[in-house]
Design an enzyme around this catalytic site. Structure first.
Site, PDB file in Angstrom:
ATOM      1  N   ALA A  49       0.792  -1.237   0.000  1.00  0.00           N
ATOM      2  CA  ALA A  49       0.000   0.000   0.000  1.00  0.00           C
ATOM      3  C   ALA A  49       0.829   1.295   0.000  1.00  0.00           C
ATOM      4  CB  ALA A  49      -0.981  -0.041   1.166  1.00  0.00           C
ATOM      5  N   GLN A 199       3.896 -13.371  -1.838  1.00  0.00           N
ATOM      6  CA  GLN A 199       4.669 -12.242  -1.287  1.00  0.00           C
ATOM      7  C   GLN A 199       5.426 -12.657  -0.022  1.00  0.00           C
ATOM      8  OE1 GLN A 199       1.500 -12.021  -2.311  1.00  0.00           O
ATOM      9  NE2 GLN A 199       0.985 -10.001  -3.121  1.00  0.00           N
ATOM     10  N   ASP A 240      -4.247  -2.425   3.985  1.00  0.00           N
ATOM     11  CA  ASP A 240      -4.453  -1.660   2.741  1.00  0.00           C
ATOM     12  C   ASP A 240      -5.487  -0.567   2.913  1.00  0.00           C
ATOM     13  OD1 ASP A 240      -3.321  -4.400   1.758  1.00  0.00           O
ATOM     14  OD2 ASP A 240      -2.948  -2.883   0.213  1.00  0.00           O
ATOM     15  N   ASN A 250      -6.657  -6.344   4.220  1.00  0.00           N
ATOM     16  CA  ASN A 250      -5.244  -6.668   3.986  1.00  0.00           C
ATOM     17  C   ASN A 250      -5.209  -7.881   3.055  1.00  0.00           C
ATOM     18  OD1 ASN A 250      -2.413  -6.106   4.505  1.00  0.00           O
ATOM     19  ND2 ASN A 250      -2.368  -8.052   5.609  1.00  0.00           N
TER      20      ASN A 250
HETATM   21  O1  MRU Z   1      -1.174  -7.138  -3.452  1.00  0.00           O
HETATM   22  P1  MRU Z   1      -0.108  -6.479  -2.621  1.00  0.00           P
HETATM   23  O2  MRU Z   1       1.189  -7.227  -2.635  1.00  0.00           O
HETATM   24  O3  MRU Z   1       0.059  -5.029  -2.978  1.00  0.00           O
HETATM   25  O4  MRU Z   1      -0.673  -6.546  -1.160  1.00  0.00           O
HETATM   26  C1  MRU Z   1       0.100  -6.018  -0.110  1.00  0.00           C
HETATM   27  C2  MRU Z   1      -0.519  -6.192   1.224  1.00  0.00           C
HETATM   28  O5  MRU Z   1      -1.607  -6.699   1.377  1.00  0.00           O
HETATM   29  C3  MRU Z   1       0.233  -5.599   2.370  1.00  0.00           C
HETATM   30  O6  MRU Z   1       0.090  -6.349   3.526  1.00  0.00           O
HETATM   31  C4  MRU Z   1      -0.314  -4.181   2.635  1.00  0.00           C
HETATM   32  O7  MRU Z   1      -0.316  -3.457   1.432  1.00  0.00           O
HETATM   33  C5  MRU Z   1       0.464  -3.459   3.637  1.00  0.00           C
HETATM   34  S1  MRU Z   1       2.066  -3.031   3.010  1.00  0.00           S
HETATM   35  C6  MRU Z   1       2.891  -2.188   4.216  1.00  0.00           C
END
Ligand code: MRU
Length: 356
Positions: A49, A199, A240, A250
């Site tokens: 995010a 991730q 998010d 999230n």
């Molecule tokens: O789809 P992504 O990889 O962008 O999702 C990221 C997440 O869900 C993270 O946990 C969230 O953005 C927090 S990042 C500090």
């Protein structure tokens, strides 16, 4: 300690580390067109995010810098198109919209102050770089507040990647773990792989390993088993979008971790900047959930792992506030009832820690 750098403003353009290629390869691209920046956000070259907020801000600055508009009206209409393009990339993370709003405010100020296009262009670049720089201090403050809640020793769990790669600072959830570790807490991190985009396996494991923080990689379906063991002292994830009542979107899979945490009496925490709050919506029902390509589920790194059937890929889920023990922000720690505590933090210009 090693801190990954997902994005950087340079004289040549916006440089991004391609997170799709990690951990196998560390490859960076230089973007010189805001449309390419939008594509990079959509296609997950950069993700997380706060980091996509930084990318959107830099994309907006790049668009203005490259503009050949000759009149203020033309520049204004081009800026609107730039912001619309960047806003259409990913719908769930509110940081993206927060960063674009901030760039719009700065654009309005600059165009009211001066008609010198060189000054307007430089002012927009400066604002995007400022947003990036602020991530470091914001993450460090979140880390300091959150570290107090980590166990002195033992296992902690996270989800997805909320590290430096996801913020451009030291990370939110991983920032908390990093600060606690640097304070001397003997933590061992359980990292769920985070299907389908991995991730956890690809990015969090990479960051922790590079940073010298002990970890064990687990598959997503091992979460319940490990939480039941009685050895996990805390869970901390990023966010998010956080609704006014504390419901938090999230990465997909976070909700089931939070429910299992409650069942097993493990405190579940969120670490996120105030820019992740969306106080305009009352609860999580109003959070738009990004639906990504089914091919990310049926295929692994381009290799088909399922027959040609229908597959679903909601990229996020919503954890109801009742499962969240506390939310760590750069201005302090919010506790239930979140309708009150989040509003108080949003109003506060200065750090205001709430009592534990
Ligand atoms: O789809 P992504 O990889 O962008 O999702 C990221 C997440 O869900 C993270 O946990 C969230 O953005 C927090 S990042 C500090």
């Amino acid at each position: 300690m090693y801190v990954a750098q997902p994005i950087e403003w340079t004289e040549r353009g916006v440089v991004m580390l391609d997170q799709r290629r990690l951990p196998a390869e560390e490859i960076s691209y230089t973007y010189t067109d805001y449309r390419e920046v939008a594509k990079a956000i959509r296609e997950m070259v950069i993700r997380g995010a706060p980091a996509i907020g930084v990318a959107a801000a830099m994309g907006a600055a790049l668009g203005i810098l490259q503009s050949s508009a000759k009149s203020l009206a033309a520049l204004q209409s081009e800026f609107q198109e730039i912001c619309d393009t960047l806003a259409k990339t990913r719908p769930t993370a509110v940081d993206l919209f927060w960063a674009l709003e901030r760039m719009k405010r700065r654009f309005a100020e600059l165009t009211a102050e001066t008609s010198d296009f060189a000054k307007i262009k430089q002012g927009m670049v400066d604002e995007a770089r400022k947003i990036h720089l602020e991530k470091r201090t914001t993450d460090e403050a979140i880390g300091r507040f959150g570290a107090e809640f980590m166990p002195r020793e033992g296992q902690v769990m996270t989800q997805c990647n909320a590290g430096a790669l996801a913020t451009g600072g030291i990370g939110t959830a991983l920032g908390v773990i990093r600060v606690a570790f640097e304070q001397g807490r003997k933590l061992h991190v359980l990292v769920p792989e985070t299907r389908p985009y991995l991730q956890g396996a690809r990015l969090t494991a990479w960051e922790l390993h590079k940073g010298g923080i002990p970890l064990t990689l687990i598959t997503d379906n091992m979460v319940g088993h490990f939480l039941k063991s009685g050895k996990v002292g805390a869970i901390v994830t990023g966010a998010d979008r956080i609704a006014a009542n504390g419901d938090t979107a999230n990465k997909i899979g976070t909700y089931q971790i939070a429910v299992l945490a409650k069942e097993n009496k493990v405190p579940f925490y969120i670490a996120a900047p105030v820019s992740t709050f969306d106080l305009s919506i009352p609860d999580g029902e109003h959070i738009p959930i990004e639906e990504r390509s089914a091919a990310e589920v049926t295929h692994l790194q381009g290799v088909r792992i399922a027959p040609d059937v229908h597959a679903a890929h909601p990229a996020f889920d919503v954890t109801p506030a009742r499962y969240i023990a506390a939310i760590f922000t750069e201005r302090g720690v919010a506790r239930a009832p979140y309708n009150d505590s989040l509003r108080a933090l949003a109003r506060a210009g200065q750090p205001v820690a709430t009592a534990r």
